[in-house]
Design an enzyme around this catalytic site. Sequence first.
Site, PDB file in Angstrom:
ATOM      1  N   ASP A 307      -1.979  49.826  24.446  1.00  0.00           N
ATOM      2  CA  ASP A 307      -1.756  48.592  25.746  1.00  0.00           C
ATOM      3  C   ASP A 307      -2.944  48.759  26.480  1.00  0.00           C
ATOM      4  OD1 ASP A 307       0.759  47.968  24.708  1.00  0.00           O
ATOM      5  OD2 ASP A 307       1.898  49.010  25.952  1.00  0.00           O
ATOM      6  N   ARG A 401       4.640  39.559  33.539  1.00  0.00           N
ATOM      7  CA  ARG A 401       5.659  40.407  32.778  1.00  0.00           C
ATOM      8  C   ARG A 401       5.612  41.917  33.003  1.00  0.00           C
ATOM      9  NH1 ARG A 401       5.204  40.134  26.614  1.00  0.00           N
ATOM     10  NH2 ARG A 401       6.437  41.862  27.060  1.00  0.00           N
TER      11      ARG A 401
HETATM   12  C1  UD1 Z   1       6.274  49.932  22.414  1.00  0.00           C
HETATM   13  C2  UD1 Z   1       5.760  49.108  23.961  1.00  0.00           C
HETATM   14  C3  UD1 Z   1       4.677  48.574  23.608  1.00  0.00           C
HETATM   15  C4  UD1 Z   1       3.353  49.238  22.792  1.00  0.00           C
HETATM   16  C5  UD1 Z   1       3.957  50.051  21.679  1.00  0.00           C
HETATM   17  C6  UD1 Z   1       2.908  50.906  21.221  1.00  0.00           C
HETATM   18  C7  UD1 Z   1       7.741  49.034  25.106  1.00  0.00           C
HETATM   19  C8  UD1 Z   1       8.846  48.370  25.354  1.00  0.00           C
HETATM   20  N1  UD1 Z   1       6.815  48.385  24.517  1.00  0.00           N
HETATM   21  O1  UD1 Z   1       6.481  48.799  21.603  1.00  0.00           O
HETATM   22  O2  UD1 Z   1       4.184  47.989  25.147  1.00  0.00           O
HETATM   23  O3  UD1 Z   1       2.352  48.549  22.911  1.00  0.00           O
HETATM   24  O4  UD1 Z   1       5.054  50.633  21.785  1.00  0.00           O
HETATM   25  O5  UD1 Z   1       2.576  51.757  21.933  1.00  0.00           O
HETATM   26  O6  UD1 Z   1       7.764  50.414  25.247  1.00  0.00           O
HETATM   27  N2  UD1 Z   1       6.923  49.026  13.456  1.00  0.00           N
HETATM   28  C9  UD1 Z   1       7.402  48.832  12.207  1.00  0.00           C
HETATM   29  N3  UD1 Z   1       8.874  48.640  12.336  1.00  0.00           N
HETATM   30  C10 UD1 Z   1       9.776  49.026  13.279  1.00  0.00           C
HETATM   31  C11 UD1 Z   1       9.225  49.253  14.352  1.00  0.00           C
HETATM   32  C12 UD1 Z   1       7.696  49.152  14.436  1.00  0.00           C
HETATM   33  O7  UD1 Z   1       6.830  48.357  11.325  1.00  0.00           O
HETATM   34  O8  UD1 Z   1      10.808  48.837  13.061  1.00  0.00           O
HETATM   35  C13 UD1 Z   1       5.512  49.251  13.700  1.00  0.00           C
HETATM   36  C14 UD1 Z   1       4.866  48.364  14.556  1.00  0.00           C
HETATM   37  O9  UD1 Z   1       4.757  46.833  13.970  1.00  0.00           O
HETATM   38  C15 UD1 Z   1       3.650  48.939  15.162  1.00  0.00           C
HETATM   39  C16 UD1 Z   1       3.970  50.155  14.905  1.00  0.00           C
HETATM   40  O10 UD1 Z   1       5.283  50.363  14.310  1.00  0.00           O
HETATM   41  O11 UD1 Z   1       2.503  48.930  13.999  1.00  0.00           O
HETATM   42  C17 UD1 Z   1       4.362  50.786  16.428  1.00  0.00           C
HETATM   43  O12 UD1 Z   1       5.180  50.001  17.174  1.00  0.00           O
HETATM   44  P1  UD1 Z   1       6.456  50.300  18.286  1.00  0.00           P
HETATM   45  O13 UD1 Z   1       5.836  51.925  18.687  1.00  0.00           O
HETATM   46  O14 UD1 Z   1       7.703  50.345  17.546  1.00  0.00           O
HETATM   47  O15 UD1 Z   1       6.082  49.419  19.329  1.00  0.00           O
HETATM   48  P2  UD1 Z   1       7.215  48.919  20.433  1.00  0.00           P
HETATM   49  O16 UD1 Z   1       8.288  49.898  20.598  1.00  0.00           O
HETATM   50  O17 UD1 Z   1       7.642  47.490  19.903  1.00  0.00           O
END
Ligand code: UD1
Length: 422
Positions: A307, A401
């Site tokens: 971020d 946002r």
């Molecule tokens: C959260 C943050 C976002 C930040 C991100 C990474 C919030 C509200 N948002 O997003 O600002 O950019 O962490 O620090 O806290 N993934 C999968 N499957 C899943 C979930 C994740 O493949 O079910 C992958 C994603 O595509 C990504 C990685 O895991 O490559 C990490 O994503 P994740 O930590 O889940 O991001 P968010 O929680 O959506």
Amino acid sequence: MEKLIIEGGKPLYGTVRISGAKNAALPLIAATLLAEGIHTLNNVPDLRDTRTILRLLESLGITWERHGTTLRIDSTNLTYSEASYDLVKTMRASVLVLGPLLARLGKAKVSLPGGCAIGARPIDFHIKGFEQLGVTCRLEQGYVDAEIDGRMQGSTIFFDVPSVTGTENLLMGAALAQGTTIIKNAAREPEIGNLVDMLTVMGAEIEGRGTDRLTIHGVERLYASESEIIPDRIEAGTYLIAVAATGGEVTVTDCNPAHLPSLLDKLRVAGMEIKELGNTITLDATGRQKIKCVDIKTMPYPGYPTDLQAQFMALMAMSDGVSIVHETIFENRFMHVAELHRMGADIAIDGHMAVVKGVGRTGFYGAPVMATDLRASSSLVIAGLAAKGRTEISRIYHLERGYEQMVEKLTALGATVWKEQE
Ligand code: UD1
């Protein structure tokens, strides 16, 4: 729609207060669904995303009121269990209601978030985790339809990749499950610690706070409580990078320097003088003509945060050398590059890497550009503040946002910046 106009080229001076963290406020607001009664949350930022999750809570039957930065949420009448596409499509973090709804009502229907500007971002880890806790999940017409008869059952969950909202969702679900749940390879972001603290005050039993292994001993009931949102490390980091880019000297207050280990190290290597004192950070870039180049690679916490990647890339584009920006978290998070080119940047993308050839602090000039996502927008603001002349950033709803009162805060630091209707 509004656009942001910046007359750039001025150093920033003064003090800026950091707001509560968006990414902590969202899960903590969702967590209020876990227990009936009136919850109090302090230091809640007033942002487009926090308004969206509150609209989502309203659609579930919940009432709330805001007094300054304090939110009172009455979760007693949790009646509905569906998070519609209209809300989830504008904010992926809406998926955070899945765990609390399943824990409290035994069912939840939540729209799949779909694609977004920074990549596919699936929720398969969330779904797999809940299935391991005994939930039946069906994917139908763009929704996850999840159901369980009775309480979820504790289990061991392993994340292939640490997921922030995945960890939070399962923490909330497991807090009310029967038996013990272990989350292995859990994300360690400070916002998760904030949620663990809130759940603990509500009566949850959680071990391993701040580590990648969380053990949750499920309890039968949780209670409404009072909690405080931690400071927004991404907002703090954005202002620090802005000052590094423009020159000047700024103190960010009400932040937690310990939450920014990687950024502060990179800024020091880039030649900035940084002092950490209590809950403040002062960055002094007075009289510095040159920004040294430094590579970054985004990683889960405590690594360099994705971020803050776009913002640091804008800074490196003004450095005096070549740096590599490696994005390992999201596959399509270089949308700002084409816009930075319009302002004089020299950046080549090769897959997950960007080769940034610095054009020097004075090499940027103002231009009309378009915001594509939240953090990409803030990199354009940084570039606009440092550039000579006028920058017009359209679609600034993205910025709203996640940044509270950005125009007011920058104006107080001496920037010439205002909003206009497009
Ligand atoms: C959260 C943050 C976002 C930040 C991100 C990474 C919030 C509200 N948002 O997003 O600002 O950019 O962490 O620090 O806290 N993934 C999968 N499957 C899943 C979930 C994740 O493949 O079910 C992958 C994603 O595509 C990504 C990685 O895991 O490559 C990490 O994503 P994740 O930590 O889940 O991001 P968010 O929680 O959506």
